[in-house]
Each structure stands twice: as C-alpha cells, then as structure tokens.
Design a protein around this motif. Structure first.
Motif, PDB file in Angstrom:
ATOM      1  N   LEU A  22     -22.814 -52.042  20.955  1.00 15.10           N
ATOM      2  CA  LEU A  22     -22.730 -53.266  21.762  1.00 15.10           C
ATOM      3  C   LEU A  22     -22.153 -52.970  23.143  1.00 15.10           C
ATOM      4  O   LEU A  22     -22.650 -53.463  24.160  1.00 15.10           O
ATOM      5  CB  LEU A  22     -21.854 -54.315  21.070  1.00 15.10           C
ATOM      6  N   THR A  25     -24.779 -50.855  25.224  1.00 17.61           N
ATOM      7  CA  THR A  25     -25.924 -51.646  25.693  1.00 17.61           C
ATOM      8  C   THR A  25     -25.495 -52.679  26.728  1.00 17.61           C
ATOM      9  O   THR A  25     -26.229 -52.943  27.674  1.00 17.61           O
ATOM     10  CB  THR A  25     -26.651 -52.330  24.524  1.00 17.61           C
ATOM     11  N   ALA A  26     -24.303 -53.254  26.572  1.00 22.51           N
ATOM     12  CA  ALA A  26     -23.817 -54.223  27.558  1.00 22.51           C
ATOM     13  C   ALA A  26     -23.635 -53.555  28.921  1.00 22.51           C
ATOM     14  O   ALA A  26     -24.027 -54.107  29.954  1.00 22.51           O
ATOM     15  CB  ALA A  26     -22.502 -54.839  27.089  1.00 22.51           C
ATOM     16  N   LYS A  27     -23.069 -52.346  28.923  1.00 23.35           N
ATOM     17  CA  LYS A  27     -22.894 -51.629  30.196  1.00 23.35           C
ATOM     18  C   LYS A  27     -24.240 -51.246  30.805  1.00 23.35           C
ATOM     19  O   LYS A  27     -24.420 -51.322  32.023  1.00 23.35           O
ATOM     20  CB  LYS A  27     -22.023 -50.387  29.986  1.00 23.35           C
ATOM     21  N   ASP A  30     -25.731 -54.427  32.262  1.00 23.60           N
ATOM     22  CA  ASP A  30     -24.982 -54.792  33.473  1.00 23.60           C
ATOM     23  C   ASP A  30     -25.347 -53.880  34.643  1.00 23.60           C
ATOM     24  O   ASP A  30     -25.511 -54.337  35.775  1.00 23.60           O
ATOM     25  CB  ASP A  30     -23.477 -54.732  33.218  1.00 23.60           C
ATOM     26  N   LYS A  44     -27.524 -61.873  30.629  1.00 27.88           N
ATOM     27  CA  LYS A  44     -26.919 -62.413  29.410  1.00 27.88           C
ATOM     28  C   LYS A  44     -27.970 -62.653  28.334  1.00 27.88           C
ATOM     29  O   LYS A  44     -27.728 -62.394  27.154  1.00 27.88           O
ATOM     30  CB  LYS A  44     -26.179 -63.715  29.717  1.00 27.88           C
ATOM     31  N   LYS A  47     -28.945 -59.324  26.889  1.00 25.66           N
ATOM     32  CA  LYS A  47     -27.876 -58.840  26.012  1.00 25.66           C
ATOM     33  C   LYS A  47     -27.932 -59.525  24.652  1.00 25.66           C
ATOM     34  O   LYS A  47     -27.777 -58.881  23.616  1.00 25.66           O
ATOM     35  CB  LYS A  47     -26.504 -59.098  26.634  1.00 25.66           C
ATOM     36  N   ASN A  51     -28.439 -57.630  21.197  1.00 26.62           N
ATOM     37  CA  ASN A  51     -27.381 -57.753  20.196  1.00 26.62           C
ATOM     38  C   ASN A  51     -27.910 -58.283  18.870  1.00 26.62           C
ATOM     39  O   ASN A  51     -27.465 -57.850  17.807  1.00 26.62           O
ATOM     40  CB  ASN A  51     -26.250 -58.644  20.712  1.00 26.62           C
TER      41      ASN A  51
END
Length: 165
Positions: A22, A25-27, A30, A44, A47, A51
């Motif tokens: 998580l 993948t978020a980084k 972003d 978002k 993401k 997720n």
C-alpha cells in the motif's frame, strides 16, 4: 511450533506485506500525479482501485493459508467474478471509461494545459486540456467553449499535440 502458530506468523507476514505494498503503490501514484500535472482527486481514485485489488489478493492468500481448499476458493472467486461481470455488462461503457482514464493517467502523452487538436475525418476539434477526469476529458476552445469527450473515445482518436519550443 504448532501449525496454528505458523499460520498466525504467515498471516502476519501477508498483512505486513500488504501494508508495505500500500505504501509503495501510494508513493508511486503520488509521484505520477506530481510529474504529470493531474488533479490530486484523480490520484485518489487510482489509489482506491489499486488498494481494492491488493486487498482482494491479500484476502485470498490468507484464506489459502488458513486451509480453504483451493478448488472451493476457485469456484467461489469464479462465481463472484461471473456475477459481477453479468451485473456490470449493462454498464460496459462506464467500465470502458474508467479503464481508459487509468490508461490516460499512466500512459498517455497528453497532460493538463496541453493544447491539442483531435483529428477526426468529419470534424477537427482544437482546445486546451482543462481537466482529465475519470469519465471525461474536458477541452476549452479558443472561443471559451467547453467540450467534454468520454475517456474511451478520447483514447481512440488521433491527437496532434502542440509542442512549445
């Protein structure tokens, strides 16, 4: 060490791996959002989709660890996917637009504030990309008009991008 303790350790390892995935993948999303001048709200949504996929895989792995028979799991997953496929078949254009917006987000050379011309055999459209959403790409023409193009149509068209020297 008995089998229950081993299963608990394996489950904890899967959950830790899921949390790390998580974060990574978020980084990544972003970084892509910041480099491509895409709205943060779009990042978002991407993401959340990633997720959801990661959570599903984590859940299946945990079920396998705790001894759910793989053939029963395959039947269950196949049934769920079939029901979802049938339920969403009527909404194929929505799914197509969402998939196209993900492709545009990660792979398309057109970004916000680019001036483009959409080449069509009947009608050429020129404008500045003012928004790239989940379902639509919005162009603003020189005359101040707003043109919304569905993402699945936008990805199919030939586009000429004005390059600043």
């Amino acid at each position: 060490m008995d089998s229950t303790q081993l299963k608990i350790i394996e489950t904890a390892a899967v959950i830790i791996g899921f949390v790390l995935l998580l974060i990574v993948t978020a980084k990544l999303v972003d970084k892509t959002v910041n480099n491509s001048l895409v709205k943060k709200a779009r990042g978002k949504i991407i993401k959340k989709a990633i997720n959801l996929i990661n959570l599903s895989v984590c859940f299946i792995i945990i079920l396998i660890i705790w001894g759910v028979d793989q053939s029963e799991l395959a039947v269950f997953v196949g049934s769920v996917v079939t029901v979802l496929g049938i339920a969403m078949f009527a909404q194929w254009s929505i799914l197509s637009n969402i998939t196209s917006s993900i492709i545009i987000f990660f792979n398309h050379p057109v970004k916000l504030d680019d001036t483009i011309t959409i080449l069509d055999k009947d009608y050429e459209t020129e404008g500045r990309v003012s928004d790239i959403g989940v379902f639509f790409v919005i162009l603003k023409t020189k005359e101040g008009e707003q043109i919304t193009i569905p993402s699945n149509i936008f990805i199919q068209k030939m586009i000429k991008k004005k390059v600043d020297d």
